[in-house]
Design an enzyme around this catalytic site. Sequence first.
Site, PDB file in Angstrom:
ATOM      1  N   HIS A 171       0.795  -1.237   0.000  1.00 40.17           N
ATOM      2  CA  HIS A 171       0.000   0.000   0.000  1.00 40.17           C
ATOM      3  C   HIS A 171       0.820   1.276   0.000  1.00 40.17           C
ATOM      4  O   HIS A 171       0.253   2.368   0.024  1.00 40.17           O
ATOM      5  CB  HIS A 171      -0.965   0.018   1.191  1.00 40.17           C
ATOM      6  CG  HIS A 171      -0.276   0.211   2.519  1.00 40.17           C
ATOM      7  ND1 HIS A 171       0.223  -0.817   3.248  1.00 40.17           N
ATOM      8  CD2 HIS A 171      -0.008   1.330   3.225  1.00 40.17           C
ATOM      9  CE1 HIS A 171       0.772  -0.355   4.363  1.00 40.17           C
ATOM     10  NE2 HIS A 171       0.662   0.950   4.374  1.00 40.17           N
TER      11      HIS A 171
HETATM   12  C1  UD1 Z   1      -2.419   5.387   5.530  1.00 37.84           C
HETATM   13  C2  UD1 Z   1      -1.190   6.026   6.184  1.00 37.84           C
HETATM   14  C3  UD1 Z   1      -0.023   5.035   6.163  1.00 37.84           C
HETATM   15  C4  UD1 Z   1      -0.434   3.699   6.773  1.00 37.84           C
HETATM   16  C5  UD1 Z   1      -1.699   3.188   6.107  1.00 37.84           C
HETATM   17  C6  UD1 Z   1      -2.167   1.945   6.816  1.00 37.84           C
HETATM   18  C7  UD1 Z   1      -0.878   8.457   5.933  1.00 37.84           C
HETATM   19  C8  UD1 Z   1      -0.203   9.519   5.174  1.00 37.84           C
HETATM   20  N1  UD1 Z   1      -0.767   7.210   5.436  1.00 37.84           N
HETATM   21  O1  UD1 Z   1      -2.111   5.138   4.172  1.00 37.84           O
HETATM   22  O2  UD1 Z   1       1.039   5.572   6.920  1.00 37.84           O
HETATM   23  O3  UD1 Z   1       0.618   2.789   6.583  1.00 37.84           O
HETATM   24  O4  UD1 Z   1      -2.731   4.174   6.200  1.00 37.84           O
HETATM   25  O5  UD1 Z   1      -3.050   1.206   6.031  1.00 37.84           O
HETATM   26  O6  UD1 Z   1      -1.488   8.727   6.938  1.00 37.84           O
HETATM   27  N2  UD1 Z   1      -9.440   4.332   1.087  1.00 37.84           N
HETATM   28  C9  UD1 Z   1     -10.649   3.701   0.973  1.00 37.84           C
HETATM   29  N3  UD1 Z   1     -11.259   3.283   2.125  1.00 37.84           N
HETATM   30  C10 UD1 Z   1     -10.735   3.459   3.361  1.00 37.84           C
HETATM   31  C11 UD1 Z   1      -9.498   4.118   3.458  1.00 37.84           C
HETATM   32  C12 UD1 Z   1      -8.867   4.545   2.307  1.00 37.84           C
HETATM   33  O7  UD1 Z   1     -11.158   3.494  -0.118  1.00 37.84           O
HETATM   34  O8  UD1 Z   1     -11.341   3.035   4.355  1.00 37.84           O
HETATM   35  C13 UD1 Z   1      -8.739   4.723  -0.162  1.00 37.84           C
HETATM   36  C14 UD1 Z   1      -9.068   6.163  -0.605  1.00 37.84           C
HETATM   37  O9  UD1 Z   1      -9.090   6.169  -1.998  1.00 37.84           O
HETATM   38  C15 UD1 Z   1      -7.857   6.932  -0.124  1.00 37.84           C
HETATM   39  C16 UD1 Z   1      -6.730   5.926  -0.240  1.00 37.84           C
HETATM   40  O10 UD1 Z   1      -7.332   4.672   0.064  1.00 37.84           O
HETATM   41  O11 UD1 Z   1      -7.625   8.088  -0.880  1.00 37.84           O
HETATM   42  C17 UD1 Z   1      -5.578   6.179   0.701  1.00 37.84           C
HETATM   43  O12 UD1 Z   1      -6.030   6.297   2.046  1.00 37.84           O
HETATM   44  P1  UD1 Z   1      -5.181   7.155   3.104  1.00 37.84           P
HETATM   45  O13 UD1 Z   1      -5.719   6.934   4.469  1.00 37.84           O
HETATM   46  O14 UD1 Z   1      -5.039   8.543   2.639  1.00 37.84           O
HETATM   47  O15 UD1 Z   1      -3.737   6.548   3.000  1.00 37.84           O
HETATM   48  P2  UD1 Z   1      -3.272   5.028   3.097  1.00 37.84           P
HETATM   49  O16 UD1 Z   1      -2.609   4.664   1.825  1.00 37.84           O
HETATM   50  O17 UD1 Z   1      -4.385   4.192   3.599  1.00 37.84           O
HETATM   51  N1  UDP Z   2      -3.828  -6.211   8.481  1.00 40.41           N
HETATM   52  C1  UDP Z   2      -5.082  -6.829   8.561  1.00 40.41           C
HETATM   53  N2  UDP Z   2      -5.700  -7.181   7.399  1.00 40.41           N
HETATM   54  C2  UDP Z   2      -5.149  -6.949   6.171  1.00 40.41           C
HETATM   55  C3  UDP Z   2      -3.892  -6.321   6.104  1.00 40.41           C
HETATM   56  C4  UDP Z   2      -3.258  -5.961   7.280  1.00 40.41           C
HETATM   57  O1  UDP Z   2      -5.591  -7.068   9.668  1.00 40.41           O
HETATM   58  O2  UDP Z   2      -5.790  -7.287   5.170  1.00 40.41           O
HETATM   59  C5  UDP Z   2      -3.165  -5.814   9.729  1.00 40.41           C
HETATM   60  C6  UDP Z   2      -1.807  -6.427   9.913  1.00 40.41           C
HETATM   61  O3  UDP Z   2      -1.903  -7.697  10.509  1.00 40.41           O
HETATM   62  C7  UDP Z   2      -1.115  -5.398  10.798  1.00 40.41           C
HETATM   63  C8  UDP Z   2      -1.722  -4.091  10.337  1.00 40.41           C
HETATM   64  O4  UDP Z   2      -2.927  -4.423   9.684  1.00 40.41           O
HETATM   65  O5  UDP Z   2      -1.442  -5.624  12.155  1.00 40.41           O
HETATM   66  C9  UDP Z   2      -0.788  -3.375   9.406  1.00 40.41           C
HETATM   67  O6  UDP Z   2      -1.467  -2.292   8.838  1.00 40.41           O
HETATM   68  P1  UDP Z   2      -1.062  -1.668   7.426  1.00 40.41           P
HETATM   69  O7  UDP Z   2      -0.262  -2.623   6.648  1.00 40.41           O
HETATM   70  O8  UDP Z   2      -2.318  -1.138   6.837  1.00 40.41           O
HETATM   71  O9  UDP Z   2      -0.209  -0.381   7.857  1.00 40.41           O
HETATM   72  P2  UDP Z   2       1.305  -0.135   8.304  1.00 40.41           P
HETATM   73  O10 UDP Z   2       1.640  -1.089   9.395  1.00 40.41           O
HETATM   74  O11 UDP Z   2       2.172  -0.282   7.102  1.00 40.41           O
HETATM   75  O12 UDP Z   2       1.291   1.274   8.756  1.00 40.41           O
END
Ligand code: UD1
Ligand code: UDP
Length: 361
Positions: free
Chosen positions: A203
Amino acid sequence: MKIVTIVGARPQFIKAAPVSRVLRRQHREVLVHTGQHYDRAMSDVFFAELAIPRPDYELGIGSGSHGQQTGQMLMRIEEVLQAEQPDWALVYGDTNSTLAGALAAAKLGIRVAHVEAGLRSFNRSMPEEHNRVLTDHCADLLLCPTQTAVDLLAAEGVTRGVHLVGDVMYDAARQFAEVAAARSTILADLGLSSGGYALATLHRPYNTDDPARLRVVLAALNRLGLPVIFPVHPRTRARLAELGGADCAAAADGAAAGLRCVDPVGYMDMLALEQNARLILTDSGGVQKEAYFFAVPCVTLRPETEWVETVQAGWNRLAWGDAELVLAAARGPWPDGAPPPVFGDGYAAERIAALLHTQGG
Ligand code: UD1
Ligand code: UDP
């Protein structure tokens, strides 16, 4: 003592769960959900599975550009903090929700406690790197998961309020691994056998938002030679759709593949998938660590990692480049035995609660 906890993204729900449980034994916790993640599979499922209390405030900010999302959070969190007047604002990790929570509190003179302080990638192209540096530099209590984090803060001149507590994700994994093994049916549901598949997650914008890069990663996953279960993050799903269809194997140039895209899974299913995987490939911070907790070899699809101990111990290999590089990393070699216990003893939450208590008067 009153603590306002601010969470918003998937990994923060998991990190907050063990801490919240301990805090609520003695203190009043007010939970704020910024709404950064909002899909059921990215949010509600974790509250249900980890028995996290309902948020007291659901800000519903949702997605947006960095400035827009962080700015809206800042405004709304400030209102909550002004109304609640807590002893502490407690933030986790390095997302936009973390920075907004820390900044709103610091500007009101409310003390900030940062869980997962001191992490650094030294890669300023990552939004998380800005979030964590800025949060650490306005935090009063810096709760570090590893000795490396403590040392990195010292190198930046930050020593006051710094404590090594261990990793709250280890607390969560330790508490839920057995429950997951007993309750999850995901292996049977997907027709998998233990050790017979790889697990992948992706991601980071630098992997997903550049189509050429995304194709390279998908090609590598497709050529691993074993089924690859790929719970697809919503950011990645959107990029895959743009690449050439909703089907991720099609997006990976139609290779016959071992790649199986599924919706994001709940924490119990994720723990079960991780514990039984032969190999994990990921750009997630949390998933790298969980691979290490469960002694599953991990290939990190990034040029660097904050979790350097996992690489030093030989359980994690960085692979940033073409598909061949990823495939070479996936071949190992991998260590035997149990990984060194660098993430604490599974009681970080208790230490955090004790520090908030003793430093909070
Ligand atoms: C965010 C965090 C990242 C973290 C990740 C965990 C920031 C800058 N990034 O990244 O550090 O590792 O979460 O997963 O805070 N979206 C949906 N549904 C949701 C959430 C997001 O469709 O419930 C889609 C939207 O199109 C959105 C995109 O995902 O624009 C990105 O979501 P966003 O929360 O901005 O960043 P992440 O890539 O999820
Ligand atoms: N995770 C989950 N389901 C998924 C992918 C990740 O429960 O489909 C959990 C994973 O086990 C870990 C956390 O989400 O505990 C990690 O989150 P993510 O990878 O979104 O973010 P990051 O750790 O990179 O910030």
